[in-house]
Design a protein around this motif. Sequence first.
Motif, PDB file in Angstrom:
ATOM      1  N   PHE A  39       0.928  -1.151  -0.041  1.00  0.00           N
ATOM      2  CA  PHE A  39      -0.189  -0.022  -0.029  1.00  0.00           C
ATOM      3  C   PHE A  39       0.910   1.187   0.240  1.00  0.00           C
ATOM      4  O   PHE A  39       0.278   2.303   0.123  1.00  0.00           O
ATOM      5  CB  PHE A  39      -0.856   0.126   1.372  1.00  0.00           C
ATOM      6  CG  PHE A  39      -2.128  -1.119   1.331  1.00  0.00           C
ATOM      7  CD1 PHE A  39      -3.009  -0.988   0.421  1.00  0.00           C
ATOM      8  CD2 PHE A  39      -1.899  -2.170   2.059  1.00  0.00           C
ATOM      9  CE1 PHE A  39      -4.095  -1.954   0.230  1.00  0.00           C
ATOM     10  CE2 PHE A  39      -2.743  -3.162   1.950  1.00  0.00           C
ATOM     11  CZ  PHE A  39      -3.972  -3.102   1.063  1.00  0.00           C
ATOM     12  N   SER A  85      -7.374  18.978  -7.947  1.00  0.00           N
ATOM     13  CA  SER A  85      -5.963  19.010  -8.639  1.00  0.00           C
ATOM     14  C   SER A  85      -6.328  18.901 -10.079  1.00  0.00           C
ATOM     15  O   SER A  85      -7.354  18.867 -10.653  1.00  0.00           O
ATOM     16  CB  SER A  85      -5.079  17.665  -8.005  1.00  0.00           C
ATOM     17  OG  SER A  85      -5.491  16.661  -8.573  1.00  0.00           O
ATOM     18  N   GLU A 128       4.014   6.689  -3.495  1.00  0.00           N
ATOM     19  CA  GLU A 128       5.513   7.058  -3.799  1.00  0.00           C
ATOM     20  C   GLU A 128       5.719   8.373  -3.204  1.00  0.00           C
ATOM     21  O   GLU A 128       4.729   9.029  -3.123  1.00  0.00           O
ATOM     22  CB  GLU A 128       5.869   7.066  -5.367  1.00  0.00           C
ATOM     23  CG  GLU A 128       5.898   5.722  -6.169  1.00  0.00           C
ATOM     24  CD  GLU A 128       5.712   5.706  -7.634  1.00  0.00           C
ATOM     25  OE1 GLU A 128       6.142   6.967  -7.981  1.00  0.00           O
ATOM     26  OE2 GLU A 128       5.182   4.816  -8.075  1.00  0.00           O
TER      27      GLU A 128
HETATM   28  C1  UDX Z   1      -1.202   5.162  -4.526  1.00  0.00           C
HETATM   29  C2  UDX Z   1      -1.963   4.843  -3.185  1.00  0.00           C
HETATM   30  O1  UDX Z   1      -1.772   6.076  -2.429  1.00  0.00           O
HETATM   31  C3  UDX Z   1      -0.977   3.737  -2.547  1.00  0.00           C
HETATM   32  O2  UDX Z   1      -1.649   3.150  -1.436  1.00  0.00           O
HETATM   33  C4  UDX Z   1      -0.949   2.479  -3.428  1.00  0.00           C
HETATM   34  O3  UDX Z   1      -0.066   1.384  -3.035  1.00  0.00           O
HETATM   35  C5  UDX Z   1      -0.213   2.696  -5.039  1.00  0.00           C
HETATM   36  O4  UDX Z   1      -1.266   4.136  -5.357  1.00  0.00           O
HETATM   37  P1  UDX Z   1       0.633   6.906  -5.329  1.00  0.00           P
HETATM   38  O5  UDX Z   1       0.184   6.604  -6.935  1.00  0.00           O
HETATM   39  O6  UDX Z   1       2.391   6.333  -5.241  1.00  0.00           O
HETATM   40  O7  UDX Z   1       0.056   5.639  -4.340  1.00  0.00           O
HETATM   41  O8  UDX Z   1       0.472   8.269  -4.981  1.00  0.00           O
HETATM   42  P2  UDX Z   1      -0.921   9.040  -4.188  1.00  0.00           P
HETATM   43  O9  UDX Z   1      -0.388   9.895  -3.290  1.00  0.00           O
HETATM   44  O10 UDX Z   1      -1.927   8.105  -3.667  1.00  0.00           O
HETATM   45  O11 UDX Z   1      -1.322   9.774  -5.309  1.00  0.00           O
HETATM   46  C6  UDX Z   1      -1.708   9.643  -6.708  1.00  0.00           C
HETATM   47  C7  UDX Z   1      -2.152  10.744  -7.324  1.00  0.00           C
HETATM   48  O12 UDX Z   1      -3.356  11.543  -6.688  1.00  0.00           O
HETATM   49  C8  UDX Z   1      -1.137  11.662  -7.591  1.00  0.00           C
HETATM   50  O13 UDX Z   1      -1.064  12.263  -8.987  1.00  0.00           O
HETATM   51  C9  UDX Z   1      -1.611  12.792  -6.612  1.00  0.00           C
HETATM   52  O14 UDX Z   1      -0.939  14.300  -7.093  1.00  0.00           O
HETATM   53  C10 UDX Z   1      -3.126  12.582  -6.720  1.00  0.00           C
HETATM   54  N1  UDX Z   1      -3.803  13.293  -5.746  1.00  0.00           N
HETATM   55  C11 UDX Z   1      -3.799  12.756  -4.379  1.00  0.00           C
HETATM   56  C12 UDX Z   1      -4.757  14.297  -5.792  1.00  0.00           C
HETATM   57  O15 UDX Z   1      -4.856  14.911  -6.720  1.00  0.00           O
HETATM   58  N2  UDX Z   1      -5.422  14.802  -4.700  1.00  0.00           N
HETATM   59  C13 UDX Z   1      -5.234  14.067  -3.344  1.00  0.00           C
HETATM   60  O16 UDX Z   1      -5.916  14.715  -2.559  1.00  0.00           O
HETATM   61  C14 UDX Z   1      -4.548  13.105  -3.406  1.00  0.00           C
END
Ligand code: UDX
Length: 492
Positions: A161, A268, A164
């Motif tokens: 989970f 976003s 990155e």
């Molecule tokens: C995600 C899950 O969070 C993680 O638990 C899983 O194992 C893999 O996929 P990750 O893709 O690395 O992790 O990053 P995350 O922080 O979830 O962000 C994903 C995308 O959503 C990013 O582009 C981020 O900028 C965007 N995001 C995140 C938003 O636009 N708004 C938010 O409130 C949170």
Amino acid sequence: MPITKICCMGAGYVGGPTCSVIALKCPHIRVTVVDKSSERIAQWNSAKLPIYEPGLDAVVQKCRGRNLFFSTDIAQAIEEAELIFISVNTPTKRFGNGKGRAADLKYVESAARMIAEISAGDKIVVEKSTVPVRAAESIMNILRANHKPGVSYQILSNPEFLAEGTAIDDLLNADRVLIGGEESPEGQAAIEELCKVYEHWIPRKNILTTNTWSSELSKLAANAFLAQRISSINSLSAVCESTGADVSEVARAVGLDSRIGSKFLQASVGFGGSCFQKDILNLVYICECLNLPEVAAYWQQVIDMNEYQKSRFSAKVIESLFNTVTDKKISILGFAFKKNTGDTRESPAIHVARTLIDEGAKLHIYDPKVEESQIMSDLSNCGAILEPELVKSRVSIFKDAYSATKNTHAIVVCTEWDEFVELDYKRIYAEMMKPAYIFDGRKILDHDKLQKLGFIVQTIGKKIECQKLRGSGKIKLKIEEKWYRYHFEALS
Ligand code: UDX
Ligand code: UDX
Ligand code: ADP
């Protein structure tokens, strides 16, 4: 018998950090991370690791050569290990049945075949890559159909989970560790072995054990829920821009309800990353195969809303720049899919940049961690393939934000890097073409301050109305007018 040797197949964003932390917390376990890419392994063995992840360098430095090894000798690592993580890539299929949606399991399958071919003793095989529900069954079929006499396998599902940019912290302080396995006594014993590995640093109450299918589905579900929250708030950001509401205020008010919670409500330019889109497409495909079209349509909408958000933001940039960006210089700040990573997989910046290139703009791109070659390859290879020469003629990569923004008409913020908040915007404004525009796709900047400096500011989820154009009176963006016209035409 407690685990003393672990092999991890796949030295990527998941396998590398996960096994580094296991090696850190379990000094008595010898952890060997293998990959078929010798280049990747060489990078893991060098001073510059193949992925940027805060805190990772220190962990690797501490453990590498002690009980953490990176190797291309896949056969030897499989042979020695009692427990094998399969942490290979599972991209979305690009052709054939399920093209564009189903997960391509060819790397998982070839990893399983190799394990079957080499293993001379019992193994616990753990699927770590996110896989479709019932993938463990396929792995088991391959292993049991090809096993050597006297060799037995247990397959566990142990989805990762980590996110990155915060991978090390997520691994060290995981909310939960999920382990799924067979309900047989042998299955339960294998689960217990893996529990013991994690128990070196994760409290037992945070280690959840389920059956294999629940574990596999939970991973897809968790990513789908997280992405759904972002699409939900992004959908409302469009409503905010057409009314007087501010999406940050709405998110705060909604998030204070403890039943809803405040995390993952940041509107976003759209979500990116290797997981959300891939896993939801996979979920949609599974639902269709199970003849559950209503469920498939429900989750598909999360992806559609994300596409809409990226397109809407790109269109807003073009519309604000007098409906033409041909030969205009536009700086893109941030290319990674989120801050604190150099990863660009499914980054919304790719979509925005591609749209602007298609419209004839010249882009000045700066990202603190993404390599030039990666940006060029992303822009050449996404969707309809663009000629690398065309991309080269339209795109310049810069080493800092000041040189990237100099002489440009507009700044488009695509990634929420902290350093973009701290920039000297007075200096930037002085060196830009006028009128100078900023499009804040991440809602990280101080918009009032920027307006006072003379910028024309646009952001997500907030209508920023009349702004003073130095020397040319006031302009008012006619978003509402367009909206009404659109609806009037649709109704009549
Ligand atoms: C995600 C899950 O969070 C993680 O638990 C899983 O194992 C893999 O996929 P990750 O893709 O690395 O992790 O990053 P995350 O922080 O979830 O962000 C994903 C995308 O959503 C990013 O582009 C981020 O900028 C965007 N995001 C995140 C938003 O636009 N708004 C938010 O409130 C949170
Ligand atoms: C709701 C909101 O909770 C409340 O904040 C708002 O002011 C009014 O609307 P209410 O409709 O009274 O309140 O009850 P709520 O507890 O939200 O339940 C609504 C429905 O959802 C019920 O039928 C309930 O059984 C169902 N529900 C709720 C579920 O099916 N699953 C759940 O996990 C929670
Ligand atoms: P993730 O984000 O899931 O970690 P990555 O693409 O970053 O995915 O990493 C997956 C890694 O798995 C790649 O480096 C790839 O070379 C490696 N890989 C794929 N198949 C095998 C295999 N059969 N044996 C060893 N490594 C493999």
